[in-house]
Design a protein around this motif. Structure first.
Motif, short mmCIF file in Angstrom:
data_model
loop_
_atom_site.label_atom_id
_atom_site.label_comp_id
_atom_site.label_asym_id
_atom_site.label_seq_id
_atom_site.Cartn_x
_atom_site.Cartn_y
_atom_site.Cartn_z
N ALA A 212 35.44 92.62 23.29
CA ALA A 212 35.22 93.02 24.68
C ALA A 212 36.22 92.34 25.61
CB ALA A 212 33.79 92.69 25.09
N GLU A 213 36.44 91.04 25.43
CA GLU A 213 37.37 90.32 26.30
C GLU A 213 38.78 90.85 26.16
OE1 GLU A 213 35.84 85.81 26.73
OE2 GLU A 213 36.10 86.47 24.67
N ALA A 214 39.20 91.13 24.92
CA ALA A 214 40.55 91.65 24.70
C ALA A 214 40.73 93.02 25.34
CB ALA A 214 40.83 91.72 23.20
N ALA A 215 39.72 93.88 25.21
CA ALA A 215 39.82 95.22 25.79
C ALA A 215 39.91 95.15 27.30
CB ALA A 215 38.61 96.06 25.37
N LEU A 216 39.05 94.35 27.91
CA LEU A 216 39.03 94.29 29.36
C LEU A 216 40.30 93.64 29.92
CD1 LEU A 216 37.03 95.21 31.49
CD2 LEU A 216 36.10 92.90 31.55
N ALA A 217 40.86 92.70 29.17
CA ALA A 217 42.04 91.99 29.66
C ALA A 217 43.28 92.86 29.69
CB ALA A 217 42.28 90.74 28.80
N ASP A 218 43.42 93.77 28.71
CA ASP A 218 44.71 94.45 28.54
C ASP A 218 44.67 95.97 28.66
OD1 ASP A 218 46.24 92.18 28.21
OD2 ASP A 218 45.89 92.07 26.06
N ILE A 219 43.51 96.56 28.87
CA ILE A 219 43.46 98.03 28.83
C ILE A 219 44.30 98.66 29.94
CG2 ILE A 219 41.41 98.35 30.29
CD1 ILE A 219 40.53 100.44 28.12
N ALA A 233 32.32 100.48 18.21
CA ALA A 233 32.44 100.49 19.67
C ALA A 233 31.28 99.81 20.38
CB ALA A 233 32.58 101.94 20.16
N GLN A 234 30.19 99.51 19.66
CA GLN A 234 29.09 98.80 20.32
C GLN A 234 29.53 97.42 20.80
OE1 GLN A 234 29.17 99.57 17.11
NE2 GLN A 234 28.54 97.86 15.81
N HIS A 235 30.54 96.83 20.14
CA HIS A 235 31.02 95.52 20.57
C HIS A 235 31.80 95.62 21.88
CE1 HIS A 235 29.59 93.98 16.86
NE2 HIS A 235 30.47 94.61 16.12
N TYR A 236 32.24 96.81 22.24
CA TYR A 236 32.93 97.02 23.51
C TYR A 236 31.97 97.59 24.56
CZ TYR A 236 36.96 96.77 20.34
OH TYR A 236 37.86 96.38 19.40
N LEU A 237 31.39 98.75 24.25
CA LEU A 237 30.57 99.46 25.24
C LEU A 237 29.20 98.82 25.44
CD1 LEU A 237 31.42 103.12 24.18
CD2 LEU A 237 32.55 101.69 25.89
N GLY A 238 28.73 98.09 24.46
CA GLY A 238 27.42 97.45 24.59
C GLY A 238 27.49 95.98 24.89
#
Length: 750
Positions: A212-219, A233-238
């Protein structure tokens, strides 16, 4: 060369480094194409014919004054000139000015990715006799195959292929594959993106320090021709703390920004997560996933649990052509579950079923923890402590001093497909500073996905033993202890529910404070309840005050109810005032049902209040209006409003309609409506259906309904089942999985 370096040899191999200047990258691209054309002695007309392109397209591609060529044109020219496609497309990407990060664009070329690094399960391998093995019985050390088996396409692959084709035409898309564990979701995504290699696409897998942190930092850095890889994707969206909603919003921004496309977002989900994220909340409930629900709408692709007849036939064709992995899997799989076998799932289950009692105790503790929503990383101290009561007295008494070491050796040994029942979690040095879960408590382990799902299937509402709850209290942290507090309460472990909430509250959970307040109220400690509710309200959670107000109203303490509701309203929560108004309207109608004038007046006042909520889209208010009309004697009006609520999609109206059918002797119609309500998730419907079946003399059907609902987690059905078993004298040990003693009482009362 300016801004970069490039070497070219006559064999058609181009090596490039990143060009920071888009103009320089475009000039270098054209220079390489033109140099190769001259070296092969081709004029532009001949090159156009060989590349199957128009003469004008070739001329513009090579002209220093024309816009950049398309990726399709560059790919066609590269193949015609016998040049490597990917380096030229990398130059084209640099020329496009795509967002760049340190060392180049975000992610890396798909051709450079390893499917196993992207979490494609290693496939079950074929036993081979060799110098290191013992023969074809599967007990092999070295000498196995390491490649993935041939891919067998299915219906969902056609949908994915269509999306990939659309992205090559410049359109952005997203798809989330929904299927059970080890059904081939990740492998399907991997196969789908292979055609994008020749177009120079990159793949970004946000993973470190946490997904989640990686996705939010660089998307926001994702640029054109990028696959965003959101496996599990539950580790990102949830993600907790609002991270999931923020990630969903960022993905939506990416999908709707033409300047950043084309982009392909691919994710995978288990069905239970997809259901959780897309379910429309009750009007009076918290909406935790509004942005995630919007993002997933129309973007899910379902995978079946098994291969159908056509897919099995295709697999047999590939096996006959020489794919030994498929041949071996087809020989040993069951009921079309080819993907599960290839992922090593059957061996995992066999390992669980045949391992030693101490090792199986560790696995059962881990399976129960994941079933009850404990996080992925399970501390070893928790597993060791919890395992005790999963052993019989004889098994526990015969444990030696090294039992834990021996049990861990068993459960961490890999089975087919290089999967192990439990896997040690090892954080990278860069992760340790940011990781906040149970790995901070010492060594931690992760349960294999398939065993996790197997545990959910075989246990359902089964209640873990005392050592599990004690270990959770002593060795787990937030948010796991809050999840387990809910699970303990649902299984009549009220003592542990209270203790876990107490620990969660001490860790700063205002929700736990609110629940503690309600528990104190239920046992008669009104002073303690109000004190805890006040603490929760001071911290921003007014739910406890509202719930206490409703509880006081139901017990007839109107003064206390109004005082607490006023406190809740002053703190910004007006729900208590509305609930009390509705309760008083309903109670008034019942009290004055013999006085038509009074009943009509109270009905009018209550319905006027609820009608405002209905106009705002609150279908639950329609159900309350139906109830008001019913108790006032207006059966026709009640039926009309309940039918409107049911048509609007609220399953809570169905039990009311069923009661009206029952009153006129339409038992079959009442049963049908109650079954519809149960299927739609109404928690009261199973118990009402049991009561109806008992009335018509179908005790066997009533008990079966209660048992099925109890296994699915319905606590009211557990109570109904206990009552029926107690009356019939057949309780015995049948109730212990639900947290009840043979007499139907909670095993661990407050």
């Amino acid at each position: 060369m300016n801004n970069g370096e490039q070497r070219y040899n006559t064999g058609g191999i181009v090596e490039t480094r990143h060009f920071r200047d888009p103009a320089a990258a475009l000039a270098e691209l054209r220079a390489q194409l033109e140099t190769r054309r001259v070296a092969l002695g081709l004029n532009q007309t001949e090159l156009a014919r060989r590349a199957n392109l128009g003469r004008t397209s070739v001329s513009k591609a090579l002209s220093n004054t024309a816009p950049s060529p398309t990726a399709q044109t560059v790919g066609a020219l590269a193949r015609a000139l016998r040049l490597e496609v990917r380096p030229l497309l990398d130059l084209l990407a640099s020329a496009s000015g795509a967002p760049q990060g340190p060392g180049g664009a975000l992610g890396k070329p798909i051709a450079d990715c390893d499917p196993h690094d992207l979490e494609v399960h290693p496939a079950a391998e074929v036993p081979r006799r060799n110098a290191y093995g013992r023969g074809p019985d599967g007990a092999i050390g070295r000498g196995r195959q390491s490649s993935l088996p041939s891919y067998v396409g299915r219906k969902h692959d056609q949908e994915l292929s269509a999306l990939v084709d659309a992205t090559t035409q410049g359109r952005t898309h997203m798809a989330v594959l929904v299927g059970s564990s080890s059904t081939g979701k990740t492998r399907a995504c991997w196969e789908a993106v292979q055609p994008l290699i020749e177009y120079g696409w990159r793949l970004w897998h946000p993973f470190d320090p946490t997904r989640a942190e990686a996705a939010l930092a660089d998307i926001e850095r994702v640029g054109p021709r990028t696959v965003v890889w959101l496996n599990e994707a539950q580790h990102y969206l949830g993600a907790d703390g609002g991270l999931g909603e923020r990630i969903a919003a960022s993905i939506h921004a990416l999908l709707t920004d033409p300047a950043r496309g084309p982009v392909l977002v691919l994710g995978t989900l288990w069905p239970e997560y997809a259901t959780r994220y897309t379910a429309v909340p009750r009007p009076d409930g918290e909406d935790r996933y509004p942005r995630v629900r919007e993002l997933l709408a129309g973007r899910q692709i379902a995978l079946p649990d098994s291969f159908d007849t056509a897919a099995i036939a295709d697999a047999r064709t590939l096996a006959t052509a020489g794919d030994e992995q498929l041949a071996h899997a087809l020989e040993h799989m069951g009921e079309g579950r080819l993907a599960q076998f290839l992922a090593g799932a059957p061996e995992l289950v066999r390992r669980y079923e045949t391992t030693s009692p101490p090792a199986r105790a560790l696995l059962r503790a881990a399976m129960d923890a994941r079933r009850l929503d404990v996080g992925l990383h399970l501390p070893l101290k928790f597993l060791e402590h919890a395992a005790a009561d999963y052993l019989t007295s004889d098994e526990y008494d015969t444990l030696d001093d090294n039992w834990l070491e021996h049990a861990l050796a068993e459960v961490t040994q890999a089975v087919h497909g290089n999967l192990a029942p439990l896997r040690r979690i090892r954080l990278r040095p860069t992760q340790r500073l940011t990781h906040q879960d149970n790995t901070a408590l010492g060594p931690a382990y992760r349960l294999a996905d398939y065993l996790e799902q197997h545990g959910r299937d075989i246990a359902k509402l089964m209640c873990p033993p005392a050592s599990f709850w004690e270990a959770a209290h002593d060795h787990l942290t937030q948010p796991d202890i809050s999840h387990l507090a809910d699970a303990a309460q649902a299984r009549h472990r009220i003592y542990w529910s209270y203790q876990l909430r107490q620990k969660a509250a001490e860790a700063g959970s205002t929700v736990a404070l609110a629940e503690l307040a309600v528990l104190r109220e239920e046992v008669g400690d009104r002073e303690g309840a109000e004190r805890l509710a006040g603490q929760a309200a001071d911290a921003g959670n007014t739910e406890a005050l509202a719930r206490l107000a409703e509880m006081r109203e139901l017990t007839g303490d109107r003064e206390g109810a109004e005082r607490l509701a006023g406190q809740a309203a002053d703190a910004g929560n007006t729900d208590a005032l509305e609930s009390i108004a509705g309760l008083r309207s309903t109670t008034g109608v019942r009290d004055f049902a013999e006085n038509p004038w009074a009943a009509e007046r109270i009905l009018r006042d209550g319905e006027e209040h609820l009608r405002r909520a209905t106009d705002a889209g609150n279908t639950f208010a329609m159900v309350l209006i139906a109830e008001l009309r019913y108790v006032a004697g207006d059966r026709i009006g009640a039926k009309q409003v309940a039918e409107q609520a049911a048509q609007a999609g609220n399953p809570d109206a169905l039990p009311s309609l069923a009661r009206m059918r029952e009153e006129v002797g339409d038992w079959e119609g009442a049963e049908r409506l109650l079954r519809q309500a149960a299927d739609a998730g109404n928690e009261d419907a199973p118990a009402l259906l049991c009561s109806l079946l008992e009335k018509v003399g179908d005790r066997e059907g009533a008990e079966l309904t209660a048992r099925e609902a109890a296994d699915a987690g319905n606590s009211a059905a557990v109570d109904r089942l206990a009552r029926m078993r107690k009356i019939s004298g057949t309780a015995g040990d049948a109730l212990w999985p639900y947290g009840l003693d043979p007499d139907g009482t909670p095993s661990a009362p407050w």
